[in-house]
Design an enzyme around this catalytic site. Sequence first.
Site, PDB file in Angstrom:
ATOM      1  N   LYS A   1       0.859  -1.191   0.000  1.00 23.27           N
ATOM      2  CA  LYS A   1       0.000   0.000   0.000  1.00 23.27           C
ATOM      3  C   LYS A   1       0.889   1.231   0.000  1.00 23.27           C
ATOM      4  O   LYS A   1       2.046   1.156   0.405  1.00 23.27           O
ATOM      5  CB  LYS A   1      -0.879   0.022   1.262  1.00 23.27           C
ATOM      6  CG  LYS A   1      -2.113   0.868   1.152  1.00 23.27           C
ATOM      7  CD  LYS A   1      -3.213   0.116   0.428  1.00 23.27           C
ATOM      8  CE  LYS A   1      -4.527   0.854   0.470  1.00 23.27           C
ATOM      9  NZ  LYS A   1      -5.637  -0.061   0.191  1.00 23.27           N
TER      10      LYS A   1
HETATM   11  P1  NAD Z   1     -13.025   7.704  -2.505  1.00 20.70           P
HETATM   12  O1  NAD Z   1     -11.951   8.720  -2.502  1.00 20.70           O
HETATM   13  O2  NAD Z   1     -13.663   7.341  -3.788  1.00 20.70           O
HETATM   14  O3  NAD Z   1     -14.189   8.125  -1.482  1.00 20.70           O
HETATM   15  C1  NAD Z   1     -13.923   8.448  -0.168  1.00 20.70           C
HETATM   16  C2  NAD Z   1     -15.212   8.948   0.453  1.00 20.70           C
HETATM   17  O4  NAD Z   1     -14.961   9.181   1.849  1.00 20.70           O
HETATM   18  C3  NAD Z   1     -15.716  10.261  -0.127  1.00 20.70           C
HETATM   19  O5  NAD Z   1     -17.116  10.201  -0.290  1.00 20.70           O
HETATM   20  C4  NAD Z   1     -15.371  11.281   0.953  1.00 20.70           C
HETATM   21  O6  NAD Z   1     -16.281  12.362   0.970  1.00 20.70           O
HETATM   22  C5  NAD Z   1     -15.503  10.432   2.191  1.00 20.70           C
HETATM   23  N1  NAD Z   1     -14.753  11.022   3.295  1.00 20.70           N
HETATM   24  C6  NAD Z   1     -13.484  11.447   3.305  1.00 20.70           C
HETATM   25  N2  NAD Z   1     -13.192  12.010   4.476  1.00 20.70           N
HETATM   26  C7  NAD Z   1     -14.305  11.934   5.214  1.00 20.70           C
HETATM   27  C8  NAD Z   1     -14.648  12.371   6.497  1.00 20.70           C
HETATM   28  N3  NAD Z   1     -13.751  12.996   7.256  1.00 20.70           N
HETATM   29  N4  NAD Z   1     -15.916  12.092   6.947  1.00 20.70           N
HETATM   30  C9  NAD Z   1     -16.822  11.448   6.173  1.00 20.70           C
HETATM   31  N5  NAD Z   1     -16.543  11.035   4.929  1.00 20.70           N
HETATM   32  C10 NAD Z   1     -15.310  11.281   4.463  1.00 20.70           C
HETATM   33  O7  NAD Z   1     -12.374   6.423  -1.800  1.00 20.70           O
HETATM   34  P2  NAD Z   1     -12.794   4.896  -1.969  1.00 20.70           P
HETATM   35  O8  NAD Z   1     -11.952   4.313  -3.034  1.00 20.70           O
HETATM   36  O9  NAD Z   1     -14.268   4.790  -2.033  1.00 20.70           O
HETATM   37  O10 NAD Z   1     -12.267   4.293  -0.601  1.00 20.70           O
HETATM   38  C11 NAD Z   1     -13.027   4.351   0.608  1.00 20.70           C
HETATM   39  C12 NAD Z   1     -12.502   3.314   1.585  1.00 20.70           C
HETATM   40  O11 NAD Z   1     -12.590   2.020   0.986  1.00 20.70           O
HETATM   41  C13 NAD Z   1     -11.035   3.473   1.976  1.00 20.70           C
HETATM   42  O12 NAD Z   1     -10.876   3.057   3.299  1.00 20.70           O
HETATM   43  C14 NAD Z   1     -10.323   2.514   1.044  1.00 20.70           C
HETATM   44  O13 NAD Z   1      -9.073   2.086   1.556  1.00 20.70           O
HETATM   45  C15 NAD Z   1     -11.330   1.382   1.008  1.00 20.70           C
HETATM   46  N6  NAD Z   1     -11.210   0.505  -0.162  1.00 20.70           N
HETATM   47  C16 NAD Z   1     -11.297   0.992  -1.435  1.00 20.70           C
HETATM   48  C17 NAD Z   1     -11.214   0.115  -2.496  1.00 20.70           C
HETATM   49  C18 NAD Z   1     -11.389   0.586  -3.922  1.00 20.70           C
HETATM   50  O14 NAD Z   1     -11.468  -0.269  -4.815  1.00 20.70           O
HETATM   51  N7  NAD Z   1     -11.481   1.867  -4.199  1.00 20.70           N
HETATM   52  C19 NAD Z   1     -11.015  -1.250  -2.285  1.00 20.70           C
HETATM   53  C20 NAD Z   1     -10.946  -1.715  -0.968  1.00 20.70           C
HETATM   54  C21 NAD Z   1     -11.057  -0.832   0.080  1.00 20.70           C
END
Ligand code: NAD
Length: 422
Positions: free
Chosen positions: A107
């Site tokens: 990561k």
């Molecule tokens: P993203 O950037 O697309 O979305 C993040 C979201 O979190 C946004 O809606 C943002 O407004 C919100 N956010 C950020 N700070 C915040 C706060 N302080 N309070 C409330 N909401 C807040 O990111 P993503 O890819 O959807 O990832 C989200 C989570 O899922 C992360 O923990 C990431 O590690 C995990 N994840 C993502 C993937 C993937 O394929 N993208 C896969 C596995 C796990």
Amino acid sequence: MKTSHKSLYEDVQIQFKKAADLMNMNPGIRNILSQTANEIVVHFPVKMDNGNVKMFTGYRVQHNNILGPYKGGLRYHPSVDLDDAKALATWMTWKTAIAGLPYGGAKGGIQFDPADHSLAELEHITRRFTFALGNNIGPEYDIPAPDVNTGPQTMAWILDTFLSTRPQGERNNNLHVVTGKPLNSGGTLGRDRATGYGVVTNISEWARDNKMDLGKCTYIVQGFGNVGSWAASFMKQKGAKLLAVEDVNGILYNEKGLDPDELITYAKNNKGNLSTYPNAATIQHKEFLSLKADIFIPAALSNQITMETAPLLNVRLVAEGANGPTTPDADLILQQRGIGLIPDVLCNSGGVIGSYFEWLQNKRSEYWELEEVMEKIRKKVTEAYSNVSKTAKDHKTDLRTAAYIVALTRLEKAYLERGIFP
Ligand code: NAD
């Protein structure tokens, strides 16, 4: 969403110790897995739009690669640091092992707020970071993917920079250096929705085991980015009702239900900002966490369900779309309160499974149909859920510890077969 929690990597060690003790893990292999293999920190300069030069710090932590190349996302966020990257890399090793993929765990990311930069600056930052990482990434060595605040465009810039630094004849067989690419640049159909789909597939499996009718369920979502929005859209297909959504700009609440697809369109037309969405009320963070619903899907950042907030939850199930949303002490509180939990390393594994199918297509120069990709993801996620759920019953333990046992057993076996060089 700020908490006083200190180290995410310490949380991983607590979870690891619990599972390793329970399965009576080989002590030597336990030592190996309790450390990360490589921790790469790069400081690199980027010329800003106004001509000034600014320094950035980027990270890539590679935890383990006994089962295959390192694999894991890149995050752009002010909170990115070595401790977080170590924790997230370690979780990736467990996640790929649980999903039965030929990958290890890694990561990384850059510590900055992308909202402070223009598109041109983001491109320069991404390209210069890729250049600084050099041969620390590679299609058969370490394969990045999107995470918080990165997406297909970021992957396209990384791909282009990486290919531009290869000899002419090697460019087209390096397409699989990143996954989560745009379709035209070697991405796969379905990777965009893979994580959210995996979350809802896990929820469906859990619901069947626990006699919960998703068609009559209510749920709340924290984070409406890639994971949260797709998970909500798939929950709609199951007939579940979305009561509230929290994102970085605030909280939307409607007791009659919010339409996820309408919110997605609204966000698209408003630069991702949901706060002005008209058909909802606004509530405070504590009220959001205390809402009575059947399911809570945290899909934003880590450390959201803590000693302080776990007692507030009023749900039957927490489905961890985000990585590390629940601290170990909060885990115990949820268990004592009889709240079910599908752990991140299982719940959000649809993303890396989708990435694996993209990687395979690139290696074979193929393009698969959407239905084929989704069915393959469904099958892998369901198998992983079933292994973890059976292990939980066998060891009379919770799903997180069981998921760790599934991963650690697979890793332990590989080390025992191969031995330690020399
Ligand atoms: P993203 O950037 O697309 O979305 C993040 C979201 O979190 C946004 O809606 C943002 O407004 C919100 N956010 C950020 N700070 C915040 C706060 N302080 N309070 C409330 N909401 C807040 O990111 P993503 O890819 O959807 O990832 C989200 C989570 O899922 C992360 O923990 C990431 O590690 C995990 N994840 C993502 C993937 C993937 O394929 N993208 C896969 C596995 C796990």
